[in-house]
Structure formats: C-alpha cells, structure tokens
Scaffold this motif. Structure first.
Motif: not given
Length: 121
Positions: A17-20, A56-62, A85-90
């Motif tokens: 998630l951080i990488g995304i 990429l946000h959709k990948v993180a959400l999945q 969660y913070n990584s997904v928010f980012s």
C-alpha cells in the motif's frame, strides 16, 4: 497476492500500500509536468495510457477491502492499521478520489468502534 503457499501478513500488505501511494504521487507529478510541458500529441498519448490502466487508488482500495474481509473472517494477522488506511487515503488523494477518502474514513471509524467494543466487552 493471495496464495496457499505464502499468505500475506500485515507487513506485506502495508509495504504494498505504501508503494502504491508513492507511485500514485509520482504519476500525479508526471501528469502535471506533462500537462505543462508537452504538445497536444503527447497529451493524447498520456490520455490513452490512462484509459487502459486501472487507477492506483482503486488497486489500493481493493487491497484494503481484501484485508478487511480476511480480518473479519478470522485472520487477525491482516487487521488493517492506521498506516494501511493512511496509505489508501494518500493514493486516493493523489488521484483526486475524495469521495473514496470519505467512504473509507467512515469504514475505518466503524471498524475501530467495533474493535473498541470487542476490547471493552
């Protein structure tokens, strides 16, 4: 990412998630620079690439959804953390998906509340 041989743990998920989130930031910077410094032909090429790729946000959400699902089904080793969660928010913020940030924030609050209830009772 799921495999019977190597089940991911929270460290794997968070690193991913951080990488995304970082890549979403790099993409946003490239798109911004491209818009300012390119001709119309290059802008068309950028648009064509964007249409073919999953944001990429959709990948993180999945990934976050998979983590939440696995946790709810008893895999306590993948409980999403604030970092998750913070990584997904980012990632969402860098791609302008503010509605998703709001939605995920509400889910995080609900899960945190139910987790607090479990600890109290």
């Amino acid at each position: 990412m799921r495999s019977k041989r190597f089940p991911p743990d929270i460290g794997c998920y968070e690193a991913l998630l951080i990488g995304i989130a970082k890549e979403a930031g790099r993409n946003a910077n490239r798109a911004s620079e491209s818009t300012m410094n390119t001709t119309a032909n290059n802008d068309e090429d950028l648009t064509a690439k964007s249409k073919d790729e999953t944001p990429l946000h959709k990948v993180a959400l999945q990934i976050l959804q998979d983590m939440e699902h696995d946790y709810e089904n008893g895999n306590i080793g993948v409980k999403p953390t604030d970092q998750s969660y913070n990584s997904v928010f980012s990632a969402c913020g860098k791609e302008g998906a503010w509605d998703e940030v709001t939605r995920v924030s509400r889910i995080q609050a609900i899960l945190r509340s139910s987790s607090d209830d479990d600890m109290a009772g």
